[in-house]
Motif scaffolding. Sequence first.
Motif, PDB file in Angstrom:
ATOM      1  N   GLU A   1       0.825  -1.210   0.000  1.00 16.74           N
ATOM      2  CA  GLU A   1       0.000   0.000   0.000  1.00 16.74           C
ATOM      3  C   GLU A   1       0.857   1.256   0.000  1.00 16.74           C
TER       4      GLU A   1
ATOM      5  N   ARG B   1      -4.578   6.899   6.193  1.00 19.49           N
ATOM      6  CA  ARG B   1      -5.886   6.283   5.976  1.00 19.49           C
ATOM      7  C   ARG B   1      -5.764   4.895   5.355  1.00 19.49           C
ATOM      8  N   GLN B   2      -4.983   4.774   4.303  1.00 21.80           N
ATOM      9  CA  GLN B   2      -4.976   3.558   3.504  1.00 21.80           C
ATOM     10  C   GLN B   2      -4.139   2.418   4.072  1.00 21.80           C
TER      11      GLN B   2
ATOM     12  N   TYR C   1      -5.954   0.503   6.905  1.00 24.52           N
ATOM     13  CA  TYR C   1      -7.115  -0.157   6.304  1.00 24.52           C
ATOM     14  C   TYR C   1      -6.689  -1.400   5.518  1.00 24.52           C
ATOM     15  N   THR C   2      -5.690  -1.258   4.688  1.00 21.40           N
ATOM     16  CA  THR C   2      -5.223  -2.378   3.869  1.00 21.40           C
ATOM     17  C   THR C   2      -4.640  -3.485   4.730  1.00 21.40           C
TER      18      THR C   2
ATOM     19  N   MET D   1      -5.475  -4.316   7.798  1.00 18.14           N
ATOM     20  CA  MET D   1      -6.579  -5.039   8.439  1.00 18.14           C
ATOM     21  C   MET D   1      -7.375  -5.854   7.427  1.00 18.14           C
ATOM     22  N   LYS D   2      -7.592  -5.278   6.247  1.00 16.72           N
ATOM     23  CA  LYS D   2      -8.348  -5.981   5.214  1.00 16.72           C
ATOM     24  C   LYS D   2      -7.655  -7.286   4.840  1.00 16.72           C
TER      25      LYS D   2
END
Length: 122
Positions: free
Chosen positions: A28, A81-82, A85-86, A88-89
Amino acid sequence: NVYSGILGEENAYIYRTSMYLAASASAEFFADIFLCPMESVKVRIQTTPGWETTLRAGAPRIMREEGINGFYKGLSPLWARQIPYTMMKFACFEKTVELLYKHVVPKPRSDCSKLEQLAVTF
């Protein structure tokens, strides 16, 4: 393979969640470097009334008015932000797949065809 190669096969399995987190964070990180210019134009279109309405018109305007740095002013917030998120995803996805193979799929992953594996991950 970069992280599993560093850790070795046994440690890569033992610390697989940490490996997923590190791999997704680094992926990311680099993806956002390429994404940031488009995000910069998109945010200006969305938040500045009367500004350009397309990427094609907005990108040259940023370059003309602010130079290359204008495209990367939002890189740190984008990373903030990213990247989490990435991470955890991907970690949740891999853990979910692992649990599906353990509790739902009646045979080991190695015995499943590519189509069956695709069905599990879809």
